[in-house]
Enzyme design. Sequence first.
Site, short mmCIF file in Angstrom:
data_model
loop_
_atom_site.label_atom_id
_atom_site.label_comp_id
_atom_site.label_asym_id
_atom_site.label_seq_id
_atom_site.Cartn_x
_atom_site.Cartn_y
_atom_site.Cartn_z
N GLU A 250 0.86 -1.18 0.00
CA GLU A 250 0.00 0.00 0.00
C GLU A 250 0.90 1.23 0.00
OE1 GLU A 250 -3.31 0.52 0.09
OE2 GLU A 250 -3.73 -1.62 -0.10
N SER B 166 5.99 7.11 -0.09
CA SER B 166 7.39 6.71 -0.32
C SER B 166 8.07 6.20 0.94
CB SER B 166 8.21 7.88 -0.90
OG SER B 166 7.58 8.37 -2.05
N ARG B 167 7.28 5.68 1.84
CA ARG B 167 7.80 5.09 3.10
C ARG B 167 8.49 6.12 3.99
NH1 ARG B 167 4.30 1.78 1.60
NH2 ARG B 167 4.86 -0.28 0.83
N LEU B 168 8.19 7.42 3.76
CA LEU B 168 8.77 8.46 4.62
C LEU B 168 7.77 8.79 5.73
CD1 LEU B 168 10.56 10.72 1.99
CD2 LEU B 168 11.54 9.01 3.52
#
Length: 571
Positions: A363, A545-547
């Site tokens: 996701e 973006s997994r930040l």
Amino acid sequence: MLLLNSRARLVFYVHVRTRMWSILRNKTATATTMTCFFLAHSLPPPLFSALFKPSPPPTPQIHRSLLLLLRLLLCQGFPGAGWGPAIRSFCSRSDRERRAMADRLEGFCDPSSISYLTQREAAEIDENLMGPLGFSVDQLMELAGLSVATSIAEAYKASEYKRILAICGPGNNGGDGLVAARHLFHFGYKPCICYPKRTPKPLYTGLVTQLESLRVPFLSVEDLPSDLSSEFDILVDAVFGFSFHGAARPPFDDIIRRLAGMRKSDQANKKSPAIVSIDIPSGWHVEEGDVSGEGIKPDMLVSLTAPKLCAKQFRGPHHFLGGRFVPPPIAEKYNLRLPPYPGTSMCVRIGKIPQVDISSMRENYISPEFQEEEVEAHPIKQFRKWFEEAVAAGLREPNAMALSTAGKDGKPSSRMVLLKGVDEDGFVWYTNYESQKARELSENPWASLLFYWESLNRQVRVEGSVEKVSNEESELYFHSRPRGSQIGAIVSNQSSIVPGRQVLHQQYKELEEKFSDVNLIPKPKHWGGYRLKPELIEFWQGQQSRLHDRLQYCPQEVDGRRVWRIVRLAP
Ligand SMILES: NC(=O)C1=CN([C@@H]2O[C@H](COP(=O)(O)OP(=O)(O)OC[C@H]3O[C@@H](n4cnc5c(N)ncnc54)[C@H](OP(=O)(O)O)[C@@H]3O)[C@@H](O)[C@H]2O)[C@@H](O)CC1
Ligand SMILES: Cc1cc2nc3c(=O)[nH]c(=O)nc-3n(C[C@H](O)[C@H](O)[C@H](O)COP(=O)(O)O)c2cc1C
Ligand SMILES: Cc1ncc(COP(=O)(O)O)c(C=O)c1O
Ligand SMILES: [K+]
């Protein structure tokens, strides 16, 4: 009525069980005979006598019921002493309900067991619905379009497949596309419409006005981007339905060619949009399918009312049925065998859910930023705030949390428990003091809790040391629980081995009787609460973006006072 003794029953049980698959596959009359014996003493008398007379043979309906019953028994296994009531309950249901039961147990609807309509039948059903059965075309189109939208939403999430182009033809299939686009807009997708041959009837002009009022863009054929793949995630093929005949005429011939060609050219390089065909893959012969082999190869087909014959050739991953409006007279007249719609759903999948590549499942979290300036100074206050938001978002059991413990061997173990209270002193849950978790906590009081609130993209981690709550607190909570759970807590020597479910039921029944006149069921000594006093709490908000945002609270001594320091951690 024929009564079988237990030995005879066992013989039949073994016999039927070993032969069952072949019986089911061949669907021979043997099924009837075997089942008659097997069920002899469980069937209601009328059904039993109808079956036991060798002539006339059982009606097709009874025969079908028996086949369904066999499927049901196959799925459930034979529950020994329990099968009498199970079968009686089965027999008391309608044919439709029985079919639904068997389908539910098998977990899917087998495409080879359902009905497919000819072009004439499809048109006839349409006429019947809108004639003697009192439906209007607007109504049916609304329901059809809604079914299409809900099917799309089941297979393709708006977070990944947002940009939709609905290509609508001149007939009712095109109308379904317009309705579906409106619903998809409200579901959070971004639809565009290409509707080159508009029908000047109030129904269609109304649908166009509705879409325009939502600012859904309409594109002419000339305005369509040359590369549909990069502009759209889903292409809805609402060009032709079951009244299609001959070869497609302009401008649809070219559009269909583009859709068909796209598959081939895109396969090699990039992600191509999903093609969703409504009722018929446009350009396919309604009965014979993709005759040339050069037609559209949709990823999804949403059949309406019942699949048409061409749907037998559909090879894509998602086949759905929509149009939950078929009244019994139609179902009976056309002997329709269709999968039951689950719950209140407007659509149902036909066939199995395709195998997924687990490594590709991910996701992309999109959330408001979670900043230092906006958080509460005290982590419990912050937890309450997020908890309230989780409740407001309608999450099921937001108080479910994973509890991890490790005993003296240092090997961690996790399980879910329910949060039953939270304040400055910590997080409380209740359990059995002789369970695995309890043993581990007695050896090592350090534990961690984890909440995951999926639809909010949020996670909360809590670590700290654990103590039992006071006996009074446990008493108070124990007696607030439903009586059944109180008895359940007495019955269950949690985490110990039990010989079978039956043992638990037996003990439960005995205790229920024992306490039938008792107002207050005594709390067992070995049942009560634990409280974890936090030493560390981290709030995690998923971002793109997994930040992600991670704000961690840890206690610090400042002038002899315990205060919480907040730090941001790298995602
Ligand atoms: N109860 C139900 O089942 C429900 C059905 N519903 C929906 O209705 C659909 C059937 O609708 P439909 O009858 O309007 O037919 P559909 O195929 O959309 O279009 C016909 C148009 O296409 C044209 N056309 C035909 N061939 C062509 C060609 N070769 N090249 C070019 N044009 C061609 C034809 O023109 P004509 O040939 O007559 O000049 C006419 O204008 C059905 O599939 C389902 O989606 C739901 O809404 C509600 C419940
Ligand atoms: C959502 C959910 C909530 C649960 N809540 C509790 C609970 O509050 N207390 C409890 O003892 N077990 C609860 N259980 C069962 C536990 O997960 C676990 O099976 C049981 O406590 C035995 O764990 P143990 O053998 O590690 O001690 C729950 C399970 C689930 C899935
Ligand atoms: C074994 C066990 N004990 C206790 C609970 C907590 O239940 P209650 O909310 O009734 O206290 C659960 C919840 O699933 C459970 O499974
Ligand atoms: K179509």
